[in-house]
Write a protein that holds these residues in place. Structure first.
Motif, short mmCIF file in Angstrom:
data_model
loop_
_atom_site.label_atom_id
_atom_site.label_comp_id
_atom_site.label_asym_id
_atom_site.label_seq_id
_atom_site.Cartn_x
_atom_site.Cartn_y
_atom_site.Cartn_z
N VAL A 150 2.55 -1.14 4.34
CA VAL A 150 2.12 0.23 4.09
C VAL A 150 3.35 1.12 4.22
O VAL A 150 3.98 1.16 5.28
N THR A 173 1.14 8.44 4.57
CA THR A 173 0.57 7.15 4.16
C THR A 173 0.31 6.29 5.38
O THR A 173 -0.77 5.70 5.54
N THR A 199 -3.41 5.21 7.49
CA THR A 199 -3.76 3.80 7.71
C THR A 199 -3.87 3.49 9.19
O THR A 199 -4.79 2.78 9.62
N SER A 226 -8.14 7.15 -2.04
CA SER A 226 -7.54 7.47 -0.74
C SER A 226 -6.69 6.30 -0.26
O SER A 226 -6.92 5.15 -0.65
N VAL A 227 -5.73 6.60 0.60
CA VAL A 227 -4.88 5.56 1.18
C VAL A 227 -5.72 4.59 2.00
O VAL A 227 -5.50 3.37 1.96
N VAL A 287 0.89 -1.16 0.00
CA VAL A 287 0.00 0.00 0.00
C VAL A 287 0.93 1.21 0.00
O VAL A 287 1.66 1.45 0.97
N TYR A 301 -5.85 0.61 1.46
CA TYR A 301 -5.53 -0.39 2.49
C TYR A 301 -6.70 -1.36 2.69
O TYR A 301 -6.50 -2.58 2.78
N SER A 344 2.06 5.31 -1.17
CA SER A 344 1.94 6.67 -1.69
C SER A 344 3.13 7.46 -1.19
O SER A 344 3.69 7.14 -0.14
N LEU A 352 -1.90 11.26 -1.90
CA LEU A 352 -1.97 11.96 -0.61
C LEU A 352 -2.55 13.34 -0.91
O LEU A 352 -2.01 14.07 -1.73
#
Length: 423
Positions: A403, A409, A413, A383-384, A327, A388, A329, A355
């Motif tokens: 992640v 990021t 999460t 979106s993060v 996952v 996830y 970014s 982000l």
């Protein structure tokens, strides 16, 4: 007039300085420091470096707390709340404490404009002084020489590692970056380097000002063993418990930590029991943090090539029989090409998302980066958190989800875990 809440203060500070969040230089903040008569009256340990600063601060803070001292710690950035940046005995201070410090800075600064981080630094030391702490641990925000933390003279400086990051401010070569980081050294004070061999510019600066340079695996040494580890400095050999913090670089951080503690032993004596307890109880969220086992979920804030290499090594010791999912970014001003090149073969599936920040990459920019590095099996989300949740819902208990890519990021999460909806 109504008093500002902490969140109102922070919104104000994000735009209060005309040159934005980063404005390198010490002249303005030194004027305000002097107006507040803000001089630490206890030992100060300054921690710089490209990676490893947060873990080193966590070890130092926990060990000194276990030893019975009152410990003030400044770190950055925060993951969930601003209060994490200013801690006493490893506990974030209250909104009210920070607001009162901000008000004192506001009253003292006159027409001098300060950045968000400069306010943060002054507030931390102001709060630590009011709480009469026994030791201050100050993490450098960016570089060293021109970082706000450097207005305070250190009794012991640590440079954990030197690699490329923030090139726009620190330079495009390791030697240029090292020169900036060596700016926290002081004459006749210990200057601990967690990298061997140390960059030549760092060695030269230490020699030029007369700092006492101590280099890992040269002036102090450590050795990993199966269930314990050994640390030796100045003729003293210790066999110690392994740190609880995960990652193969943590022994290096712990060795730097213990060297600082040994250097300040006359002022701040610490027992071996406190050292072992501190190594085992230290916490540093988001640094190769294992959130759960089945599937294996790992959070890592690494966002530069040095951190990516460390993550790659750590993943080898946490292999799984199932698939491995990223996952991911990253901010646009980071060296995403190097990070992706280092880690491209570690994952079977990639879940990406932007982000939503000024420095963030768009979904399309992220996707194009992965295409450039010939990374396949990419799933894009808005979106993060959505990325996830999709990765988790499509994983089985023998899979692994990592992640990484940015503090932001990981923060987004971890918020799902705090809300109880991540697993």
């Amino acid at each position: 007039m109504n008093k500002k809440t902490l969140s109102q203060w922070l919104v104000h500070l994000e735009t209060a300085h005309s040159k934005g969040l980063i404005d390198m230089g010490l002249e303005r903040i030194t004027q305000v420091k002097n107006a507040m008569n803000l001089t630490p009256n206890c030992p100060v340990i300054t921690v710089g470096g490209t990676n490893g600063k947060g873990s080193t601060c966590a070890f130092l803070s926990q060990i000194y707390t276990e030893a019975g001292y009152t410990v003030g710690t400044l770190t950055s950035p925060h993951l969930l709340t601003f209060n994490e940046r200013i801690a006493i005995n490893c506990q974030p201070v209250s909104d009210e404490t920070i607001i009162a410090a901000f008000e004192r800075i506001e009253a003292a600064r006159g027409n001098i404009s300060l950045t968000y981080f400069e306010f943060n630094t002054l507030a931390a030391v102001d709060i630590f002084r009011l709480h009469d702490v026994d030791v201050m641990i100050l993490e450098v925000g960016l570089g060293g020489r021109l970082d706000a933390v450097n207005i305070f003279d250190t009794d012991c400086a640590i440079t954990t590692s030197v690699d490329l990051d923030h090139q726009a401010f620190l330079g495009n070569t390791i030697e240029q970056v090292a020169h900036e980081k060596a700016g926290i050294f002081r004459a006749n004070k210990p200057a601990i380097c967690g990298q061997n061999p140390p960059p030549q510019s760092l060695v030269q600066h230490a020699q030029k000002i007369g700092a006492k340079l101590l280099t890992v695996q040269q002036d102090f040494v450590y050795q990993d063993q199966e269930t314990q580890w050994q640390y030796q400095f100045s003729g003293s050999l210790k066999t110690l418990s392994k740190p609880t913090l995960q990652g193969d670089y943590q022994l290096n951080n712990a060795a730097c930590t213990l060297t600082a503690i040994e250097c300040l032993r006359d002022q701040l004596p610490v027992s071996e029991a406190a050292i072992n307890a501190g190594l085992q109880n230290a916490r540093n969220i988001g640094r190769f943090q294992i959130m759960q086992q089945k599937p294996l979920v790992i959070m890592d804030v690494g966002h530069n090539p040095h951190a990516a290499r460390a993550l790659k090594r750590s993943l080898k010791t946490h292999a799984v029989s199932g698939k491995s999912c990223a996952v991911f970014s990253i901010l646009a001003d980071k060296d995403s090409d190097s990070v992706l090149e280092i880690l491209r073969d570690e994952f079977d599936e990639w879940y990406i998302a932007p982000l939503h920040l000024q420095r963030g990459m768009t979904q399309a920019e992220l996707a194009n980066k992965l295409v450039t590095h010939q990374i396949q099996n990419v799933h894009a989300f808005d979106s993060v958190q959505a990325a996830y949740q999709a990765a988790f819902s499509e994983s089985e208990e023998n899979d692994r989800i990592v992640v990484f890519g940015s503090f932001h990021t990981v923060s987004e999460t971890i918020t799902l875990f705090k809300q109880g909806v991540a697993a």
